[in-house]
Design a protein around this motif. Structure first.
Motif, short mmCIF file in Angstrom:
data_model
loop_
_atom_site.label_atom_id
_atom_site.label_comp_id
_atom_site.label_asym_id
_atom_site.label_seq_id
_atom_site.Cartn_x
_atom_site.Cartn_y
_atom_site.Cartn_z
N VAL A 274 38.75 25.47 44.26
CA VAL A 274 39.34 24.42 43.44
C VAL A 274 38.80 24.66 42.04
CG1 VAL A 274 39.53 21.94 43.05
CG2 VAL A 274 39.39 22.83 45.39
N GLU A 275 39.68 24.99 41.11
CA GLU A 275 39.24 25.43 39.79
C GLU A 275 40.19 24.93 38.72
OE1 GLU A 275 37.41 26.55 36.83
OE2 GLU A 275 36.42 27.29 38.63
N GLN A 276 39.64 24.47 37.60
CA GLN A 276 40.46 24.02 36.47
C GLN A 276 40.82 25.17 35.54
OE1 GLN A 276 38.27 20.85 34.63
NE2 GLN A 276 38.91 19.38 36.16
N ASP A 277 40.06 26.23 35.55
CA ASP A 277 40.32 27.39 34.69
C ASP A 277 41.47 28.19 35.32
OD1 ASP A 277 40.33 29.88 33.42
OD2 ASP A 277 38.15 29.99 33.28
N ALA A 278 42.67 28.01 34.79
CA ALA A 278 43.86 28.61 35.39
C ALA A 278 43.78 30.13 35.41
CB ALA A 278 45.11 28.16 34.64
N SER A 279 43.30 30.74 34.35
CA SER A 279 43.24 32.21 34.33
C SER A 279 42.27 32.74 35.38
CB SER A 279 42.90 32.74 32.93
OG SER A 279 41.64 32.26 32.51
N LEU A 280 41.15 32.07 35.56
CA LEU A 280 40.19 32.48 36.59
C LEU A 280 40.79 32.29 37.98
CD1 LEU A 280 37.38 33.34 37.57
CD2 LEU A 280 36.71 30.93 37.42
N ALA A 281 41.41 31.16 38.22
CA ALA A 281 41.99 30.89 39.53
C ALA A 281 43.09 31.90 39.86
CB ALA A 281 42.55 29.47 39.58
N LEU A 282 43.94 32.19 38.91
CA LEU A 282 45.03 33.14 39.14
C LEU A 282 44.50 34.56 39.33
CD1 LEU A 282 47.64 31.68 36.67
CD2 LEU A 282 47.88 31.80 39.15
N ASP A 283 43.38 34.86 38.68
CA ASP A 283 42.77 36.19 38.84
C ASP A 283 42.10 36.34 40.21
OD1 ASP A 283 41.79 38.79 37.96
OD2 ASP A 283 39.83 37.83 37.78
N LEU A 284 41.44 35.30 40.68
CA LEU A 284 40.69 35.36 41.93
C LEU A 284 41.57 35.21 43.17
CD1 LEU A 284 37.48 33.22 41.38
CD2 LEU A 284 37.60 35.64 41.94
N ALA A 285 42.55 34.35 43.08
CA ALA A 285 43.29 33.95 44.28
C ALA A 285 44.46 34.86 44.59
CB ALA A 285 43.79 32.53 44.11
N GLU A 286 44.78 34.90 45.86
CA GLU A 286 45.98 35.61 46.31
C GLU A 286 47.17 34.64 46.29
OE1 GLU A 286 46.68 37.20 50.56
OE2 GLU A 286 45.38 38.65 49.54
N ARG A 287 46.89 33.40 46.63
CA ARG A 287 47.92 32.35 46.68
C ARG A 287 47.38 31.14 45.94
NH1 ARG A 287 52.52 31.97 48.60
NH2 ARG A 287 53.49 30.00 49.10
N VAL A 288 48.24 30.47 45.17
CA VAL A 288 47.81 29.36 44.32
C VAL A 288 48.68 28.13 44.56
CG1 VAL A 288 47.56 28.61 41.91
CG2 VAL A 288 46.99 30.95 42.53
#
Length: 73
Positions: free
Chosen positions: A28-42
């Motif tokens: 669960v992350e507010q930093d969209a660029s970090l979340a999109l970089d780390l995750a496979e599915r969002v």
């Protein structure tokens, strides 16, 4: 307020190691660029409701996501 860059880097590396070992990870992350970089599915939540969902690579190309989270037109 946020984590120091070193702590954040170590945390990201740890999450990637766990994920690569075959264990599912929920972030669960507010930093969209970090979340999109780390995750496979969002899943993007707005006011407690899923407003968008999909593969991160697809959402990176989504115009609505670019405008809302990266101020790109």
């Amino acid at each position: 307020i946020g984590l120091s860059p070193l702590i954040k880097k170590n945390l990201i590396e740890g999450v990637r190691r766990i994920w690569k070992s075959g264990i599912a990870v929920l972030i669960v992350e507010q930093d969209a660029s970090l979340a999109l970089d780390l995750a496979e599915r969002v899943y993007i939540l707005e006011h407690g409701t899923i407003s968008l969902e999909g593969k991160s690579k697809d959402l990176l190309d989504n115009e609505e996501v670019k405008r809302a989270y990266f101020q790109l037109d």
